[in-house]
Design an enzyme around this catalytic site. Structure first.
Site, PDB file in Angstrom:
ATOM      1  N   THR B  17      82.403  11.756  66.526  1.00 18.13           N
ATOM      2  CA  THR B  17      83.165  12.202  67.623  1.00 18.13           C
ATOM      3  C   THR B  17      82.974  13.648  68.178  1.00 18.13           C
ATOM      4  O   THR B  17      83.539  14.014  68.854  1.00 18.13           O
ATOM      5  CB  THR B  17      84.490  11.811  67.120  1.00 18.13           C
ATOM      6  OG1 THR B  17      84.572  12.425  66.000  1.00 18.13           O
ATOM      7  CG2 THR B  17      85.027  10.391  66.958  1.00 18.13           C
ATOM      8  N   GLY B  18      82.365  14.237  67.421  1.00 18.78           N
ATOM      9  CA  GLY B  18      81.880  15.713  67.767  1.00 18.78           C
ATOM     10  C   GLY B  18      80.775  15.683  68.883  1.00 18.78           C
ATOM     11  O   GLY B  18      80.464  14.679  69.290  1.00 18.78           O
ATOM     12  N   LYS B  43      89.279   9.138  62.355  1.00 14.20           N
ATOM     13  CA  LYS B  43      89.333   8.515  63.773  1.00 14.20           C
ATOM     14  C   LYS B  43      88.753   7.179  63.711  1.00 14.20           C
ATOM     15  O   LYS B  43      88.274   6.773  64.993  1.00 14.20           O
ATOM     16  CB  LYS B  43      88.115   9.675  64.438  1.00 14.20           C
ATOM     17  CG  LYS B  43      89.123  10.848  64.805  1.00 14.20           C
ATOM     18  CD  LYS B  43      88.297  12.030  65.367  1.00 14.20           C
ATOM     19  CE  LYS B  43      88.835  13.417  65.637  1.00 14.20           C
ATOM     20  NZ  LYS B  43      88.139  14.300  65.872  1.00 14.20           N
ATOM     21  N   ILE B  96      70.768  16.398  60.696  1.00 18.20           N
ATOM     22  CA  ILE B  96      70.285  17.237  61.746  1.00 18.20           C
ATOM     23  C   ILE B  96      71.243  18.716  61.648  1.00 18.20           C
ATOM     24  O   ILE B  96      70.441  19.527  61.936  1.00 18.20           O
ATOM     25  CB  ILE B  96      70.744  16.603  63.076  1.00 18.20           C
ATOM     26  CG1 ILE B  96      70.478  15.080  63.178  1.00 18.20           C
ATOM     27  CG2 ILE B  96      70.587  17.402  64.511  1.00 18.20           C
ATOM     28  CD1 ILE B  96      69.042  14.960  63.075  1.00 18.20           C
ATOM     29  N   THR B  97      72.487  18.846  61.089  1.00 18.16           N
ATOM     30  CA  THR B  97      73.082  20.027  61.117  1.00 18.16           C
ATOM     31  C   THR B  97      72.145  21.333  60.480  1.00 18.16           C
ATOM     32  O   THR B  97      71.321  20.923  59.616  1.00 18.16           O
ATOM     33  CB  THR B  97      74.246  19.816  60.129  1.00 18.16           C
ATOM     34  OG1 THR B  97      74.829  18.673  60.537  1.00 18.16           O
ATOM     35  CG2 THR B  97      75.230  21.087  60.356  1.00 18.16           C
ATOM     36  N   GLU B  98      72.381  22.226  61.403  1.00 23.76           N
ATOM     37  CA  GLU B  98      71.715  23.649  60.927  1.00 23.76           C
ATOM     38  C   GLU B  98      72.643  24.535  60.216  1.00 23.76           C
ATOM     39  O   GLU B  98      74.068  24.555  60.609  1.00 23.76           O
ATOM     40  CB  GLU B  98      71.087  24.355  62.290  1.00 23.76           C
ATOM     41  CG  GLU B  98      70.365  25.564  62.090  1.00 23.76           C
ATOM     42  CD  GLU B  98      70.081  26.225  63.249  1.00 23.76           C
ATOM     43  OE1 GLU B  98      69.994  25.770  64.334  1.00 23.76           O
ATOM     44  OE2 GLU B  98      69.399  27.206  63.203  1.00 23.76           O
ATOM     45  N   TYR B 159      57.643  18.725  69.999  1.00 23.76           N
ATOM     46  CA  TYR B 159      57.441  18.089  71.257  1.00 23.76           C
ATOM     47  C   TYR B 159      56.395  18.559  72.246  1.00 23.76           C
ATOM     48  O   TYR B 159      55.694  17.487  72.875  1.00 23.76           O
ATOM     49  CB  TYR B 159      58.919  18.327  72.159  1.00 23.76           C
ATOM     50  CG  TYR B 159      60.077  18.350  71.225  1.00 23.76           C
ATOM     51  CD1 TYR B 159      60.292  17.445  70.252  1.00 23.76           C
ATOM     52  CD2 TYR B 159      61.369  18.899  71.730  1.00 23.76           C
ATOM     53  CE1 TYR B 159      61.490  17.215  69.527  1.00 23.76           C
ATOM     54  CE2 TYR B 159      62.449  18.935  70.994  1.00 23.76           C
ATOM     55  CZ  TYR B 159      62.649  17.907  69.775  1.00 23.76           C
ATOM     56  OH  TYR B 159      63.691  17.841  69.240  1.00 23.76           O
ATOM     57  N   GLU B 209      54.458  26.123  59.078  1.00 24.05           N
ATOM     58  CA  GLU B 209      54.748  27.456  59.652  1.00 24.05           C
ATOM     59  C   GLU B 209      54.861  28.288  58.499  1.00 24.05           C
ATOM     60  O   GLU B 209      54.687  27.771  57.364  1.00 24.05           O
ATOM     61  CB  GLU B 209      56.096  27.336  60.208  1.00 24.05           C
ATOM     62  CG  GLU B 209      57.389  27.007  59.669  1.00 24.05           C
ATOM     63  CD  GLU B 209      58.594  26.757  60.647  1.00 24.05           C
ATOM     64  OE1 GLU B 209      58.467  26.449  61.734  1.00 24.05           O
ATOM     65  OE2 GLU B 209      59.472  26.984  59.943  1.00 24.05           O
ATOM     66  N   HIS B 247      63.822  29.916  61.801  1.00 17.88           N
ATOM     67  CA  HIS B 247      64.276  28.755  60.733  1.00 17.88           C
ATOM     68  C   HIS B 247      64.529  29.553  59.656  1.00 17.88           C
ATOM     69  O   HIS B 247      63.945  30.455  59.024  1.00 17.88           O
ATOM     70  CB  HIS B 247      63.130  28.068  60.510  1.00 17.88           C
ATOM     71  CG  HIS B 247      62.807  27.214  61.583  1.00 17.88           C
ATOM     72  ND1 HIS B 247      61.608  26.574  61.896  1.00 17.88           N
ATOM     73  CD2 HIS B 247      63.676  26.513  62.468  1.00 17.88           C
ATOM     74  CE1 HIS B 247      61.759  25.739  62.931  1.00 17.88           C
ATOM     75  NE2 HIS B 247      62.947  25.819  63.411  1.00 17.88           N
TER      76      HIS B 247
END
Lengths: 380, 288
Positions: B17-18, B43, B96-98, B159, B209, B247
């Protein structure tokens, strides 16, 4: 985030980890006052700067008496250590050292947990010990839901000490240090050297603590200790706008979406003979307001002779990005040439929108970088 | 063929819901991913893009057979979200959260591991098996089904590279973003092994990296175990020491974790290392 040794020692004291009495001073007068108040005879003066190698740079000195302490404090204050100007020193009791050890807790990327690192070779660079005699370094991974129980702390202490009295002191210290690490969200807690004094006491003679930036939101007391340098202030300002920024020394300002692509862009500028002025990741999206703010940051650097905007449009389509860029760049008055490279979804439409403007629009990263390097270095 | 996910993968979106959760849940569904449910404590009963929302992950496993979860909740809730998913029996958890505190990930990953669940991320773009399932925030339209496996610590750089691959007619079996944090779930070696074992993968692109020594370790592993061609790119050759390059994990500290060391190790292991992303398709062709 890093803190000073004296701040680390304050935290040590709070957790009951033995250190020596000392006081932080910002002038010769304060140093002399501290010497008197602490009732010292033989003392040590240590530069407080947020970088390593203080000893080698002459930032740590012993003083046998009050007069010498004044002279030593005066000589260290104002010293430049790797670009950091010493504005305060720690005046502390000089310890009669019998043995020196190395001890740390660190978050290790490979074991994916906290790791305890210890060695009987203390007081020297642990990286050097790791190279020359790795067998002298012990590493113990810590299970997060188990922590450091008595047996493990005792086992670790036994690797450092033979005397059972010291093993018990060591065990207590190790448990307290782990508690500090977890409760303050540290990423490194290092004591080098950890010493045994001639009268048999275990003392943390140094304190190096780094904290996890991601956890500062729940560590208000730690965050309050943060002292950003000038460079870091600019980085912080960028961060408040949702960017990651690092100042470099070149003449090509870069604005890129995504950290990996931003690094690759810098690398390619160098590969093609130019010099990047900065690393700037404006994040996944590229809305016009962000572009305006990013341009302001780039323009604040007078060394910037040209700007490269490298955007990969994935979920945000390139035609939308192009319109956003034009809107944003209308608000920025500058003579500096701007090269724009858009790739990804709807790139042809995006480039068509840029075609009749005064911006240089290029198709590939290679072409865009060749162009921007050429613009800053007309001789080539 | 593919690794980790395919058309049968049943996905639950934690934090649906975010803002990001709802946006990407719709995108995933549009791509064809079987997004069976969402979770947002308090929710339950709502519907987001025709996806039913529940209060707990347990409900989504019981009622919809969810087997994979993707997490979009704010950093302070990530530890709990990962552990809830693992406890509910989810086998693959993608975060996924950073900005998640490192010690939270240390704990949550250990917990998930003990429950037999795999974690990808945090701070990652997710993964995709082109034409079958997209989980996370990658732009699905730039991918093409094929037989090159992709592993990367970064998002947009992936990408860029995938776009070059697809434009050159080189499709992908599965592409995995492992994330830019110092401590993360599945990493190079785990995924190299999976791609080696996957009959649908004939070559591997690995993007690393600066920071840490995971690329050097991967190089040793490639030398010993990987028979499929590997092409690599390492970002951050011009990065200054002791500076975090976007990062959290991209930092050269005490002189280690430089791009130079990583590139040398990979070349020594027989991998080809591209000077720039655009060279990757060409290097792959020379090895196939």
């Amino acid at each position: 985030m890093k803190i000073h040794e004296y701040q680390g020692k304050d935290l040590f004291s709070k957790y009951g980890i033995p250190t020596v009495k000392g006081s932080v001073c910002r002038s010769k007068e304060e140093a002399l006052l501290a010497y008197d108040n602490l009732g010292l005879s033989k003392a040590v003066v240590k530069a407080q700067v947020l970088t390593g190698g203080r000893g080698k740079a002459g930032g740590v000195k012993l003083a046998d008496n009050r007069d010498e302490l004044g002279r030593v404090a005066e000589s260290i204050l104002g010293m430049d250590i790797k670009g950091y100007i010493v504005d305060r020193v720690l005046v502390a009791e000089a310890v009669d050292i019998a043995y020196e050890y190395y001890f740390s807790f660190v978050i290790d990327r490979n074991v994916k947990s906290v790791e305890m690192i210890l060695s009987r070779e203390g007081g020297v660079e642990i990286e050097d010990v790791a190279k020359t005699s790795p067998e002298k370094i012990h590493k113990i991974p810590i299970f997060p839901f188990v922590g450091v129980p008595d047996f493990l702390a005792r086992k670790a202490a036994s690797l450092l000490f033979d005397d059972f009295g010291l093993i018990v002191q060591g065990k207590e210290m190790i448990k307290k240090l782990y508690k500090l690490m977890i409760e303050t969200d540290a990423s490194l807690v290092e004591i080098n050297p950890l010493v045994v004094s001639k009268n048999g006491n275990l003392i943390a003679l140094d304190a190096k603590i780094n904290f996890d930036d991601n956890a500062l939101y729940r560590q208000e007391e730690i965050e309050a200790l943060f002292e950003p340098t000038k460079e870091e202030q600019k980085e912080l300002f960028a961060k408040s706008k949702g960017f990651s920024f690092v100042q470099l020394k070149g003449e090509i300002g870069c604005m890129v979406n995504g950290a990996g692509l931003a690094m690759a862009t810098m690398d390619m500028i160098k590969l093609y003979g130019g010099n990047p002025a900065n690393f700037l990741d404006i994040g996944g999206s590229s809305n016009p307001n962000k572009v305006v703010e990013a341009m302001k940051i780039l323009m604040s650097d007078s060394d910037v002779k040209a700007v490269l905007i490298n955007i990969f449009g994935g979920i945000t389509r390139c035609d939308d990005v192009a319109r956003g860029l034009l809107d944003a760049l209308k608000q920025i008055k500058t003579e500096i040439p701007i090269v724009i490279r858009l790739a990804g979804t709807n790139e042809k439409e995006g480039r068509a929108i840029l075609a009749d403007t005064h911006f240089y629009s290029e198709e590939t990263m290679g072409e865009a970088i060749r162009k921007v390097v050429e613009l800053t270095n007309p001789k080539n | 063929m593919s690794i980790l996910i395919n058309k049968d993968t049943r996905v639950v979106v934690q934090g649906i819901t975010g803002r990001d959760g709802s946006f990407h849940a719709a995108k995933m569904k549009e791509y064809g991913t079987r997004v069976v449910a969402g979770v947002s404590p308090g929710k339950g009963g709502r519907v987001v893009s025709d996806i039913p929302v529940y209060n707990t992950v347990y409900d989504t496993v019981r009622k919809h057979g969810a087997d994979t979860s993707v997490i979009f909740v704010p950093p302070m809730f990530v530890k709990d979200a990962i552990m809830e998913a693992a406890d509910a029996g989810i086998k693959l958890i993608i975060c996924i959260t950073e900005g998640v505190p490192t010690l939270d990930i240390v704990a949550a990953r250990h917990y998930a591991f003990a429950q037999g669940a795999k974690v990808i991320g945090p701070n990652c773009p997710g993964l995709i098996t082109p034409g079958e399932s997209l989980i996370g925030i990658m732009p699905g339209n730039i991918f093409m089904p094929g037989s090159t496996g992709v592993i990367s610590r970064s998002g947009t750089l992936t990408y860029e590279v995938v776009y070059n691959l697809t434009s050159s007619g080189i499709g992908q079996s599965t592409a995995v973003g492992i994330g830019g944090d110092p401590v993360a779930g599945l990493y190079f070696i785990d995924l190299l092994q999976m791609f080696q074992d996957d009959p649908g993968t004939d070559s591997i692109v690995m993007m690393g990296e600066i920071g840490g020594d995971a690329e050097e370790r991967a190089a040793c592993f490639i030398k010993e175990r990987i028979t499929k061609p590997v092409v690599s790119f390492i970002a951050g050759q011009t990065a200054p020491p002791d500076k975090r390059m976007g990062h959290a994990g991209a930092i050269i500290s005490s002189g280690s974790g430089t791009a130079k060391e990583k590139i040398e190790a990979l070349i020594d292991a027989g991998a080809k290392v591209a000077n720039e992303p655009a060279e990757i398709p060409m290097l792959l062709r020379t090895m196939l």
